[in-house]
Design a protein around this motif. Structure first.
Motif, PDB file in Angstrom:
ATOM      1  N   VAL A 141       0.852  -1.186   0.000  1.00 29.17           N
ATOM      2  CA  VAL A 141       0.000   0.000   0.000  1.00 29.17           C
ATOM      3  C   VAL A 141       0.887   1.234   0.000  1.00 29.17           C
ATOM      4  N   ASP A 142       1.089   1.811  -1.183  1.00 29.24           N
ATOM      5  CA  ASP A 142       1.984   2.948  -1.354  1.00 29.24           C
ATOM      6  C   ASP A 142       1.605   3.653  -2.646  1.00 29.24           C
ATOM      7  N   VAL A 172      -1.442 -12.447   5.529  1.00 30.98           N
ATOM      8  CA  VAL A 172      -1.066 -11.477   4.507  1.00 30.98           C
ATOM      9  C   VAL A 172      -0.121 -10.469   5.151  1.00 30.98           C
ATOM     10  N   LEU A 173       1.020 -10.249   4.527  1.00 30.07           N
ATOM     11  CA  LEU A 173       1.932  -9.193   4.959  1.00 30.07           C
ATOM     12  C   LEU A 173       1.450  -7.904   4.319  1.00 30.07           C
ATOM     13  N   LEU A 174       1.124  -6.901   5.133  1.00 30.42           N
ATOM     14  CA  LEU A 174       0.637  -5.629   4.625  1.00 30.42           C
ATOM     15  C   LEU A 174       1.698  -4.567   4.887  1.00 30.42           C
ATOM     16  N   LEU A 175       2.331  -4.096   3.816  1.00 24.79           N
ATOM     17  CA  LEU A 175       3.356  -3.059   3.891  1.00 24.79           C
ATOM     18  C   LEU A 175       2.671  -1.730   3.608  1.00 24.79           C
ATOM     19  N   LEU A 176       2.635  -0.847   4.599  1.00 25.25           N
ATOM     20  CA  LEU A 176       1.795   0.347   4.577  1.00 25.25           C
ATOM     21  C   LEU A 176       2.621   1.622   4.671  1.00 25.25           C
ATOM     22  N   ASP A 177       2.544   2.434   3.614  1.00 28.74           N
ATOM     23  CA  ASP A 177       3.180   3.756   3.628  1.00 28.74           C
ATOM     24  C   ASP A 177       2.341   4.683   4.509  1.00 28.74           C
ATOM     25  N   ILE A 178       2.960   5.721   5.057  1.00 30.50           N
ATOM     26  CA  ILE A 178       2.210   6.663   5.896  1.00 30.50           C
ATOM     27  C   ILE A 178       1.507   7.715   5.053  1.00 30.50           C
ATOM     28  N   ASN A 179       2.257   8.415   4.226  1.00 28.19           N
ATOM     29  CA  ASN A 179       1.712   9.566   3.502  1.00 28.19           C
ATOM     30  C   ASN A 179       1.234   9.177   2.116  1.00 28.19           C
ATOM     31  N   MET A 180      -0.092   9.180   1.952  1.00 30.81           N
ATOM     32  CA  MET A 180      -0.717   8.848   0.667  1.00 30.81           C
ATOM     33  C   MET A 180      -1.940   9.729   0.482  1.00 30.81           C
TER      34      MET A 180
END
Length: 143
Positions: free
Chosen positions: A12-13, A64-72
């Motif tokens: 998620v980026d 599920v590995l969820l890789l999450l950006d902060i600023n979107m």
């Protein structure tokens, strides 16, 4: 190459270059399963809710590995985490969330860990070692 005990990665980026590099890193460390990309937290939540509704999530044996950006745009990590934390624990337990961010602000780190669902905080650039160390720590990767 190691053995992964995750079924999928949600990336998620909003930055296409970050996503391209992350996918390349995942493939280089031997991850050959599905990598699903999202532009923001809102689209990721929609997919999670869709999988809950059609009951595909409950049949997934591995998390599920969820890789999450902060600023979107549209919905940032905080908006995502606020809504995600309202989901049923049985749904949330299918996800292992790690923040991936270029932010070095200690307040962001503190805020991230104020959510019980956030298990790690990785400062970009992400590396294969970051991912394998994180998964090893949680028993989801073995050399």
């Amino acid at each position: 190459m190691g053995v992964f005990k995750i079924g999928e990665v949600f990336l998620v980026d909003d930055d296409p270059i970050v996503k391209m590099v992350a996918i390349k890193i995942l493939k280089n460390i031997g991850f050959e399963r599905t990598i699903t990309q999202f532009e923001n937290g809102h689209t990721a939540l929609l997919e999670i809710k869709k999988r809950v509704a059609d009951q595909t999530l409950i049949h997934q044996a591995e998390p599920v590995l969820l890789l999450l950006d902060i600023n979107m745009p549209v919905m940032d990590a905080w908006g995502f985490l606020n809504e995600f934390s309202q989901l049923n624990q049985a749904v949330r337990s299918h996800f292992l969330i790690s923040i991936i961010t270029s932010s070095i602000d200690s307040q962001d780190r503190k805020m991230a860990f104020s959510y019980s669902d956030v298990k790690d905080y990785i400062t970009k650039p992400i590396s294969g070692k970051h991912v394998t160390d994180f998964l090893t720590k949680h028993g989801l990767y073995e050399e």
